[in-house]
Design an enzyme around this catalytic site. Structure first.
Site, short mmCIF file in Angstrom:
data_model
loop_
_atom_site.label_atom_id
_atom_site.label_comp_id
_atom_site.label_asym_id
_atom_site.label_seq_id
_atom_site.Cartn_x
_atom_site.Cartn_y
_atom_site.Cartn_z
N ASP A 25 -4.37 -6.49 5.38
CA ASP A 25 -5.31 -7.40 6.05
C ASP A 25 -5.21 -8.82 5.50
OD1 ASP A 25 -6.41 -5.53 7.81
OD2 ASP A 25 -7.65 -4.69 6.21
N LYS A 70 -11.17 -3.54 19.68
CA LYS A 70 -9.76 -3.89 19.83
C LYS A 70 -9.22 -3.52 21.21
CE LYS A 70 -8.94 -3.64 14.82
NZ LYS A 70 -7.96 -3.55 13.76
N ASN A 102 0.85 -1.20 0.00
CA ASN A 102 0.00 0.00 0.00
C ASN A 102 0.88 1.24 0.00
OD1 ASN A 102 0.46 0.90 2.86
ND2 ASN A 102 -0.41 -1.14 3.25
N LYS A 150 -13.76 0.28 16.21
CA LYS A 150 -12.41 -0.28 16.36
C LYS A 150 -11.90 -0.05 17.78
CE LYS A 150 -11.08 -0.12 11.52
NZ LYS A 150 -10.51 0.62 10.41
N PHE A 189 -4.79 3.44 15.06
CA PHE A 189 -5.19 4.39 14.03
C PHE A 189 -6.38 3.78 13.29
CE2 PHE A 189 -2.31 7.99 12.91
CZ PHE A 189 -1.52 7.93 14.03
N LYS A 245 9.88 -16.65 -9.79
CA LYS A 245 9.01 -15.71 -10.50
C LYS A 245 7.92 -16.49 -11.24
CE LYS A 245 9.03 -12.08 -13.93
NZ LYS A 245 9.65 -11.69 -15.17
O1 PMT Z 1 2.80 6.25 6.53
P1 PMT Z 1 2.22 7.57 6.02
O2 PMT Z 1 2.42 7.75 4.54
O3 PMT Z 1 2.71 8.74 6.82
O4 PMT Z 1 0.64 7.51 6.22
C1 PMT Z 1 0.09 7.47 7.50
C2 PMT Z 1 -1.14 6.53 7.58
C3 PMT Z 1 -2.23 7.05 6.66
C4 PMT Z 1 -0.73 5.11 7.16
C5 PMT Z 1 -1.58 6.53 9.08
O5 PMT Z 1 -1.90 7.83 9.47
C6 PMT Z 1 -2.77 5.61 9.31
O6 PMT Z 1 -3.92 6.00 9.16
N1 PMT Z 1 -2.48 4.33 9.71
C7 PMT Z 1 -3.47 3.29 9.87
C8 PMT Z 1 -3.74 2.65 8.55
C9 PMT Z 1 -4.65 1.44 8.67
O7 PMT Z 1 -4.24 0.37 8.31
O8 PMT Z 1 -5.82 1.68 9.22
P2 PMT Z 1 -6.93 0.51 9.47
O9 PMT Z 1 -8.17 1.27 9.81
O10 PMT Z 1 -6.98 -0.44 8.35
O11 PMT Z 1 -6.38 -0.27 10.75
C10 PMT Z 1 -6.78 0.03 12.08
C11 PMT Z 1 -5.65 -0.19 13.04
O12 PMT Z 1 -5.35 -1.57 13.13
C12 PMT Z 1 -4.35 0.52 12.71
O13 PMT Z 1 -3.80 0.98 13.92
C13 PMT Z 1 -3.49 -0.59 12.11
O14 PMT Z 1 -2.11 -0.36 12.37
C14 PMT Z 1 -3.99 -1.81 12.88
N2 PMT Z 1 -3.90 -3.08 12.17
C15 PMT Z 1 -4.64 -3.31 11.05
C16 PMT Z 1 -4.60 -4.54 10.44
C17 PMT Z 1 -3.77 -5.56 10.99
N3 PMT Z 1 -3.69 -6.75 10.42
N4 PMT Z 1 -3.06 -5.30 12.08
C18 PMT Z 1 -3.09 -4.09 12.68
O15 PMT Z 1 -2.43 -3.86 13.69
#
Ligand code: PMT
Length: 391
Positions: free
Chosen positions: A273, A337, A203, A333, A319, A283
């Protein structure tokens, strides 16, 4: 701390080099910004020599944006002496030279003013009104002291002595160290999920938000374990230990191993995810016209796992990157969580999210409070998050 000493045109400007020297001696990195009138009372060469940095005096000398880079660099702007003129300019939003422009760019809570002027000027209702306006915004002041003034009179208006200002800065930097002796975990960047030996699912995360968080935690005194997915970013901060990983499963292994020894964690990584169910070690060949189907399986949720492991006394911050029903999804969330805070990014906000240097967030807490930020640099957003959880 990184400190800018701002100097304006009053006789007490002759004491500014001593203040710069004391701050540098206390271990701070110091730069100076002066008005042209200040250089009637002290000199460019003196200020550049004691600060060991070029003086910022001309708004357009290096392209007209130095006030923004200095604002991003500085933890504190100390204006000593602060004349009635600069106090009035800031109170009225006037930015017509290098220092007044920097002052307007700086968040008020990172500004300390040491007023110095004639007693009558100090007592004038407009100066008193301006000082109250600035204090109301969160700008701190020190002095003025009462005593003999350069104009030969006695009364309030003397600039606080450089030693007193340096002691005040020391108190502010201790107050900044709310997290000293604490260990914090941060995740940053994207994860790459291998399809074969040359391709992956990834991503657009750059890691900027997570690296800024690690720096802000270190600035507040914490020792930081930064677990980052693939990113070109580096850190030279001795308080930040960087572990580089590639996939979600590697990030999961590192984060779950580190979390039990940490006081808290902030998970800003954009973790994939899903990953391909099979990962070829060569490859893959083109499959022809009928196309190709990739079967994906779910990755472990690191944040939810830490939420399950969390003990009393640990703080967990996640986040949420949302495109619709933002608040509702973030609240979900936060609860599911087992988080203490969630930082909501909406991809609908211009200048926020992936790759850029700025962000705009809403910080929601478990107890129902919420704080919305304007669009700010990721460094300032990180400080806002750290100040919120530290207080
Ligand atoms: O890295 P930059 O370019 O500066 O951009 C910053 C950002 C946009 C990546 C950052 O500000 C941000 O929003 N990060 C969270 C991105 C995300 O994956 O959000 P989510 O809503 O899908 O996940 C929710 C939370 O679960 C997040 O804290 C994520 O780290 C966590 N997560 C998600 C999936 C997973 N398998 N494990 C996790 O820990």
């Amino acid at each position: 701390m990184n400190i800018v000493v701002g100097i304006t045109g009053g006789i007490a400007a002759y004491k500014a080099p001593e203040l710069v020297r004391l701050l540098a001696k206390a271990g701070h990195e110091v730069r100076c910004a002066a008005t042209e009138h200040a250089l009637q009372f002290t000199t460019r060469v003196t200020l550049e020599t004691v600060s060991r940095n070029p003086l910022y005096c001309d708004l357009f000398a290096s392209g007209g944006t130095e006030h923004i880079s200095l604002k991003d660099w500085a933890d504190l702007l100390v204006v000593a002496p602060a004349t009635a003129n600069i106090i009035g300019k800031v109170a009225s939003g006037v930015a017509d030279d290098a220092l007044s422009t920097l002052l307007l760019a700086m968040p008020p809570e990172r500004v300390l003013l040491a007023p110095a002027m004639n007693s009558q000027m100090w007592s004038h209702p407009v100066v008193q009104r301006n000082i109250e306006v600035l204090k109301g915004w969160g700008i701190r002041t020190i002095g003025p002291a009462v005593g003999e003034l350069a104009c030969g009179t006695n009364g309030p208006g003397r600039m606080a002595e450089p030693e007193e200002i340096a002691a005040c800065v020391a108190r502010l930097s201790t107050a900044n160290c709310q997290l000293s002796a604490q260990r914090w975990l941060v995740t940053a960047g994207p994860t790459y999920e291998k399809i074969d030996s040359v391709r992956f699912i990834g991503n657009y995360s750059s890691g900027k938000m997570g690296f800024a968080l690690a720096e802000a935690l270190a600035e507040a005194g914490a020792d930081v374990e930064l677990v980052a997915g693939p990113t070109a970013l580096k850190t030279a901060n001795p308080k930040v230990k960087l572990t580089r990983v590639e996939s979600a499963r590697e990030m999961y292994a590192a984060a779950t191993a580190l979390f039990p020894q940490c006081r808290g964690a902030i998970l800003s990584a954009a973790v994939a995810d899903y990953r391909p169910a099979e990962q070829a070690d060569h490859k893959l060949k083109k499959q022809g016209d009928e196309g190709m189907t990739l079967r994906l399986v779910q990755n472990p949720d690191i944040l939810a796992t830490l939420g399950g492991m969390k003990t009393d006394g640990q703080t967990l911050v996640g986040f949420a990157l949302e495109t619709d029903h933002e608040l509702e999804n973030a609240q979900g969330k936060l609860q599911r969580k087992n988080l203490d805070y969630i930082v909501l990014n909406s991809l609908r906000d211009q200048g926020a999210g992936f790759g850029v240097d700025t962000n705009k967030v809403t910080i929601l807490s478990r107890n129902g409070s919420s704080k919305e930020s304007p669009l700010m640099s990721k460094r300032d957003i990180a400080r806002l998050i750290v100040n919120t959880i530290a207080s």
